[in-house]
Write an enzyme that holds these catalytic residues in place. Structure first.
Site, PDB file in Angstrom:
ATOM      1  N   GLY A  44       0.824  -1.203   0.000  1.00 14.09           N
ATOM      2  CA  GLY A  44       0.000   0.000   0.000  1.00 14.09           C
ATOM      3  C   GLY A  44       0.859   1.254   0.000  1.00 14.09           C
ATOM      4  O   GLY A  44       2.049   1.222   0.320  1.00 14.09           O
ATOM      5  N   CYS A  45       0.239   2.372  -0.332  1.00 11.84           N
ATOM      6  CA  CYS A  45       0.995   3.630  -0.472  1.00 11.84           C
ATOM      7  C   CYS A  45       1.450   4.177   0.878  1.00 11.84           C
ATOM      8  O   CYS A  45       2.643   4.463   1.067  1.00 11.84           O
ATOM      9  CB  CYS A  45       0.173   4.655  -1.244  1.00 11.84           C
ATOM     10  N   PHE A  46       0.523   4.335   1.831  1.00 15.29           N
ATOM     11  CA  PHE A  46       0.931   4.769   3.171  1.00 15.29           C
ATOM     12  C   PHE A  46       1.922   3.770   3.759  1.00 15.29           C
ATOM     13  O   PHE A  46       2.905   4.154   4.406  1.00 15.29           O
ATOM     14  CB  PHE A  46      -0.278   4.866   4.101  1.00 15.29           C
ATOM     15  N   ALA A  47       1.657   2.475   3.543  1.00 11.91           N
ATOM     16  CA  ALA A  47       2.527   1.438   4.096  1.00 11.91           C
ATOM     17  C   ALA A  47       3.948   1.585   3.578  1.00 11.91           C
ATOM     18  O   ALA A  47       4.922   1.417   4.324  1.00 11.91           O
ATOM     19  CB  ALA A  47       1.981   0.060   3.760  1.00 11.91           C
TER      20      ALA A  47
END
Length: 325
Positions: A134-137
């Site tokens: 994921g992007c935030f991850a």
């Protein structure tokens, strides 16, 4: 040339994936699957591709392609793979949340590897199936992995991160409407964002005893793309020691850059880079992490994984300059 198929071709991540693949010297797009847009030019949906390609969306699938990219909404990749079969030689890169956690990584005898190259490069090189992070991850893990590798996360981590409007996808909602988003700012899913699971699994893989709180506040910004994250925790080690640990950890990671100066979002947008900055305030370590949510946070990282899986130089097709001005 690597023959590529794309499923779910109308969204932001698919548009960026198509743009990258059209300029990739080792890959060619075989089909972009869409039942609702079949027969229409890609540029009818992705208008930035006007004059770049005459490829049309297709309602036909070639099961013998070399690599399949799944650009579907969360929960839809599993359903699609249950309904469609591909060659045993077809590699799959899924950009959804469906296979990222260990409990869901094994599906139909397919073992999905978590596709964060800075953490799992050796496994990605040998893999046939990848769960793209994921992007935030991505932004948060790259900020913390060197600390976990040296068992230094012993205190709560406080994380504040803001993402652009493209992080919410193309479907309109009350919080993506221009009149709501413009000149506005808000938080959402405080302390319970869905990316926390994959972040914790990665940290535990390096620091087995990790059980510190990740106090994560995601925010919506009134800009189109990018993630700017600030993280802090109590840590006694000197800044020089910490900087050395980060430089060593990322010495073979061409897209993760340690900046000596404070960073800003425009340095990362339109690139596959994660730019990190470290500083200390008394016994608090402050980490800044900046990425493009559609590139290093999605499609660029997917191409990076494809390169590794096919034995291509990691930066191929990803030598992108930031849109600074």
């Amino acid at each position: 040339m690597i023959q590529v198929g794309i499923i779910g071709g109308a969204g932001y991540t698919a548009g960026e994936l198509i743009r990258l693949l059209l300029n990739h010297p080792k890959a060619v797009i075989n089909f972009v699957y869409s039942t609702s847009s079949a027969g229409r030019l890609l540029s009818a949906i992705h208008q930035d591709l006007l004059g770049e390609t005459s490829i049309q969306f297709s309602d036909q699938i070639n099961p013998n392609i070399d690599v399949l990219f799944l650009c579907l909404g969360h929960g839809n990749s599993k359903a699609f793979l249950e309904a469609h079969e591909f060659s045993s030689c077809t590699k799959i890169i899924d950009l959804s949340h469906d296979f990222r956690l260990k409990t869901s990584a094994n599906f139909q005898a397919k073992q999905f590897i978590y596709g964060l190259p800075e953490l799992n490069k050796k496994e990605i090189i040998k893999a046939n199936y990848i769960a793209n992070p994921g992007c935030f991850a991505t932004a948060i893990q790259l900020a913390l992995l060197p600390l976990a590798a040296h068992h230094l996360i012993q205190n709560p981590v406080h994380i504040n991160a803001v993402t652009g409007a493209t992080g919410a996808g193309t479907k309109l909602s009350a919080t993506t409407h221009y009149t709501w988003r413009d000149n506005n700012f808000s938080y959402y899913k405080a302390f319970g964002h869905q990316h926390l699971g994959e972040i914790k699994e990665s940290l535990v893989s390096l620091q087995k005893e990790f059980d510190s709180a990740l106090n994560f506040i995601p925010n919506r910004g009134n800009f189109s793309r990018g993630i700017f994250a600030t993280l802090y925790l109590e840590l006694d080690e000197s800044l020089e020691t910490i900087q050395s640990l980060y430089q060593s950890f990322y010495k073979d990671a061409p897209f993760t850059i340690i900046s000596e100066n404070e960073v800003h979002l425009k340095q990362a947008v339109n690139t596959n880079k994660c730019i990190l900055h470290l500083t200390k305030y008394n016994n608090k370590l402050l980490i800044t992490s900046a990425i493009d949510n559609l590139l290093k946070g999605a499609s660029g990282q997917a191409i990076q994984n494809m390169n590794l899986m096919f034995g291509i130089e990691e930066k191929t097709g990803l030598k992108l300059k930031a849109s600074y001005f």
